[in-house]
Design an enzyme around this catalytic site. Structure first.
Site, PDB file in Angstrom:
ATOM      1  N   LYS A  93       1.970  -1.492  -4.628  1.00  0.00           N
ATOM      2  CA  LYS A  93       0.793  -0.735  -5.052  1.00  0.00           C
ATOM      3  C   LYS A  93      -0.337  -1.026  -4.106  1.00  0.00           C
ATOM      4  O   LYS A  93      -0.661  -2.184  -3.838  1.00  0.00           O
ATOM      5  CB  LYS A  93       0.382  -1.165  -6.473  1.00  0.00           C
ATOM      6  CG  LYS A  93      -0.757  -0.334  -7.045  1.00  0.00           C
ATOM      7  CD  LYS A  93      -0.228   0.939  -7.653  1.00  0.00           C
ATOM      8  CE  LYS A  93      -1.356   1.919  -7.971  1.00  0.00           C
ATOM      9  NZ  LYS A  93      -1.855   2.652  -6.788  1.00  0.00           N
ATOM     10  N   GLN A 114      -3.672  -7.351  -0.971  1.00  0.00           N
ATOM     11  CA  GLN A 114      -3.324  -6.592  -2.167  1.00  0.00           C
ATOM     12  C   GLN A 114      -2.331  -7.346  -3.049  1.00  0.00           C
ATOM     13  O   GLN A 114      -2.360  -7.227  -4.273  1.00  0.00           O
ATOM     14  CB  GLN A 114      -2.738  -5.237  -1.760  1.00  0.00           C
ATOM     15  CG  GLN A 114      -2.791  -4.184  -2.842  1.00  0.00           C
ATOM     16  CD  GLN A 114      -4.181  -3.580  -2.996  1.00  0.00           C
ATOM     17  OE1 GLN A 114      -4.833  -3.251  -2.029  1.00  0.00           O
ATOM     18  NE2 GLN A 114      -4.630  -3.444  -4.228  1.00  0.00           N
ATOM     19  N   LYS A 129       0.205  -1.370   1.359  1.00  0.00           N
ATOM     20  CA  LYS A 129      -0.944  -0.629   1.886  1.00  0.00           C
ATOM     21  C   LYS A 129      -0.436   0.375   2.917  1.00  0.00           C
ATOM     22  O   LYS A 129       0.616   0.163   3.543  1.00  0.00           O
ATOM     23  CB  LYS A 129      -1.950  -1.577   2.540  1.00  0.00           C
ATOM     24  CG  LYS A 129      -3.372  -1.045   2.554  1.00  0.00           C
ATOM     25  CD  LYS A 129      -4.037  -1.133   1.204  1.00  0.00           C
ATOM     26  CE  LYS A 129      -5.485  -0.639   1.261  1.00  0.00           C
ATOM     27  NZ  LYS A 129      -6.172  -0.797  -0.027  1.00  0.00           N
ATOM     28  N   GLY A 168      -5.926   5.894  -3.164  1.00  0.00           N
ATOM     29  CA  GLY A 168      -6.931   6.158  -2.152  1.00  0.00           C
ATOM     30  C   GLY A 168      -7.502   4.881  -1.552  1.00  0.00           C
ATOM     31  O   GLY A 168      -7.275   3.782  -2.042  1.00  0.00           O
ATOM     32  N   ASP A 169      -8.245   5.051  -0.487  1.00  0.00           N
ATOM     33  CA  ASP A 169      -8.965   3.959   0.175  1.00  0.00           C
ATOM     34  C   ASP A 169     -10.019   4.648   1.042  1.00  0.00           C
ATOM     35  O   ASP A 169     -10.330   5.832   0.825  1.00  0.00           O
ATOM     36  CB  ASP A 169      -8.009   3.096   1.009  1.00  0.00           C
ATOM     37  CG  ASP A 169      -8.623   1.763   1.449  1.00  0.00           C
ATOM     38  OD1 ASP A 169      -8.678   0.840   0.628  1.00  0.00           O
ATOM     39  OD2 ASP A 169      -9.060   1.658   2.609  1.00  0.00           O
ATOM     40  N   THR A 212     -13.895   0.575  -9.253  1.00  0.00           N
ATOM     41  CA  THR A 212     -14.107  -0.550  -8.338  1.00  0.00           C
ATOM     42  C   THR A 212     -15.550  -1.037  -8.410  1.00  0.00           C
ATOM     43  O   THR A 212     -15.814  -2.243  -8.469  1.00  0.00           O
ATOM     44  CB  THR A 212     -13.740  -0.179  -6.891  1.00  0.00           C
ATOM     45  OG1 THR A 212     -12.434   0.402  -6.862  1.00  0.00           O
ATOM     46  CG2 THR A 212     -13.752  -1.402  -5.998  1.00  0.00           C
ATOM     47  N   ASN A 243     -17.779   5.621  -3.221  1.00  0.00           N
ATOM     48  CA  ASN A 243     -17.581   5.403  -4.657  1.00  0.00           C
ATOM     49  C   ASN A 243     -17.923   3.988  -5.090  1.00  0.00           C
ATOM     50  O   ASN A 243     -18.556   3.773  -6.124  1.00  0.00           O
ATOM     51  CB  ASN A 243     -16.122   5.687  -5.043  1.00  0.00           C
ATOM     52  CG  ASN A 243     -15.846   7.161  -5.202  1.00  0.00           C
ATOM     53  OD1 ASN A 243     -16.769   7.963  -5.256  1.00  0.00           O
ATOM     54  ND2 ASN A 243     -14.582   7.525  -5.267  1.00  0.00           N
ATOM     55  N   SER A 380      -5.973   1.835 -11.435  1.00  0.00           N
ATOM     56  CA  SER A 380      -4.795   2.561 -10.939  1.00  0.00           C
ATOM     57  C   SER A 380      -3.562   2.174 -11.751  1.00  0.00           C
ATOM     58  O   SER A 380      -2.719   3.010 -12.077  1.00  0.00           O
ATOM     59  CB  SER A 380      -4.561   2.249  -9.456  1.00  0.00           C
ATOM     60  OG  SER A 380      -5.468   2.952  -8.641  1.00  0.00           O
TER      61      SER A 380
END
Length: 448
Positions: A93, A114, A129, A168-169, A212, A243, A380
């Site tokens: 993830k 992560q 990632k 997303g990132d 986040t 964001n 997520s």
């Protein structure tokens, strides 16, 4: 914190040789190893099982060509990546980053971080990632769609709801996720929760956009309260204006703080009266503009070219939410000199090793990224749960679950730091707590 354990020193040398030319990944491994020194002494069984050697080597690294056609009919070629780092506690993830700076080393550093971040959430998610050196800025919707479809055509062979669930990132928002999800569905002829950060009309979760930034403030608030402080009446500087920064600003203001600065890749704004968030949202979310446009609406605010100067603004709390290594040793010294008491990270690894050393040496409360910004991936995970159950929870339900997850993450960091003789060092606590869960799972599953 210097690395003194000979076993970890030797292993780090091996990591450096195997990953030459990847300074971000080596930096991330070094930071974790420094924290894990007491674990090596206390848990020789994990050394015997080869957990440390395995946890720094990705299970799988995928690189591929991404050809797409621009609006002039010319073929462009980018490079795509997916690093599936560790699946000991669940499916891989982690987000997809679209930015010109992306190369294998960046993706490996993010994937490594992560692993620990996802472990801290207590949700069953491994670490991975992905990304590309494609730059969405200045591209038309059609160009972005064609890139995303080409990217997913290859990536779809390697992901799945029970295997690897990207999100997303930087550079990958709701528009990009939508194009990628549509292509995956078309190729696989199935509607599954293979991506998170989806639109609300096709399986997305309420509160994911805010997660986040909100989570960063939830974690920071727990850290403040544990040390006899609060957000109330504090001056806050936040870097970034995506964001994470926008919703960290929103939640910090709800907690009674005054946020006075935001930035983007060109420069930063300073508003001594406090950031007017409705104006920022209009610029960034509606018009996709640049942060300098804020001063057109608020003439009393200031705009300065360049990003580094934002850390010269006097503040009580600094929340870096832009990108990796944005606060160096010099900027950290200025923060300390100006009376900053707290640094909590919304971006991934935004502080250099020299900056972290400065925070700890001067007694600042420091919330490391893998703990403080875990709210995004936690939500997520909640989106994955909703997809599996074919349910949609209310904003309040998701936000309450997120709040509790961030409280528990702080508690885990605090308790691990105390157990291993480093009380108040939440970076060490986060690394140890995140590592131990993954390590126990790896040991239980044998040498795989």
């Amino acid at each position: 914190m210097a690395l003194k354990n000979q076993y970890l020193i030797d292993l780090l040398e091996t990591v450096k040789k195997r990953n030459a030319g990847e300074p971000e990944f080596i930096q991330a491994v070094t930071e974790v190893f420094e924290s894990l020194q007491p674990v090596v002494d206390k848990r020789p069984d994990l050394v015997e099982a080869g957990v440390f050697e395995r946890i720094v080597e990705p299970e799988r690294q995928i690189m591929f060509r991404v050809p797409w056609v621009d609006d002039n009919g010319k073929v462009q070629v980018n490079r795509g990546f997916r690093v599936q780092f560790n699946s000991a506690i669940g499916p891989y993830k982690g987000g997809i980053r679209l930015h010109p700076s992306v190369y294998l080393g960046i993706i490996k550093f993010l994937g490594f971080e992560q692993v620990f971040k996802n472990s801290l959430t207590t949700l069953p998610m491994g670490g991975g990632k992905g990304g590309s050196d494609f730059d969405p800025k200045g591209k038309s919707d059609g160009e972005i769609m064609r890139f995303c479809q080409s990217f997913m055509t290859e990536l779809s062979k390697h992901i799945g709801a029970d295997c690897d669930v990207p999100a997303g990132d930087i550079g990958t928002g709701g528009r990009e996720i939508g194009y990628m999800f549509g292509q995956y569905k078309r190729l696989r002829n199935e509607f599954t929760g293979v991506l998170t950060g989806k639109g609300l009309t096709y399986g997305g979760s309420l509160a994911r956009t805010e997660a986040t930034g909100y989570g960063l403030c939830y974690f920071t608030n727990e850290m403040l309260q544990a040390n006899g402080m609060s957000f109330e009446g504090k001056t806050v500087v936040i870097s970034g204006s995506g964001n994470v920064a926008i919703y960290a600003t929103e939640k910090a203001q709800e907690y009674g703080a005054k946020v006075v600065a935001l930035s983007d890749s060109n420069g930063y704004i300073y508003d001594a009266d406090g950031i007017k968030l409705d104006i920022v949202k209009d610029i960034k979310e509606v018009r996709r503009g640049r942060i300098k446009e804020y001063v057109d609406a608020v003439p009393t605010a200031e705009y300065h070219e360049g990003c580094k100067g934002i850390w010269t603004i006097k503040c009580d709390i600094a929340l870096p939410c832009a990108t990796q290594n944005e606060i160096d040793g010099e900027s950290a010294e200025i923060l300390v000199k100006n009376g900053c008491k707290v640094v909590s990270e919304g971006a991934n690894m935004p502080s250099t090793p020299e900056a972290i050393e400065t925070y700890l040496a001067n007694g600042l409360l420091y919330g490391p990224a893998k703990a403080a910004n875990a709210g995004g991936v936690a939500t997520s995970g909640l989106e994955m749960s909703q997809n599996s159950e074919r349910l949609s929870w209310t904003f309040e339900e998701v936000d309450e679950k997120l709040h509790n997850i961030m409280k528990n993450i702080f508690k885990s960091c605090d308790e691990a730091a105390k157990e291993y003789g480093m009380e108040g060092n939440y970076m060490a606590g986060a690394n140890i707590a995140g590592f131990l869960k993954v390590a126990e799972a790896m040991k239980a599953q044998g040498c795989v």
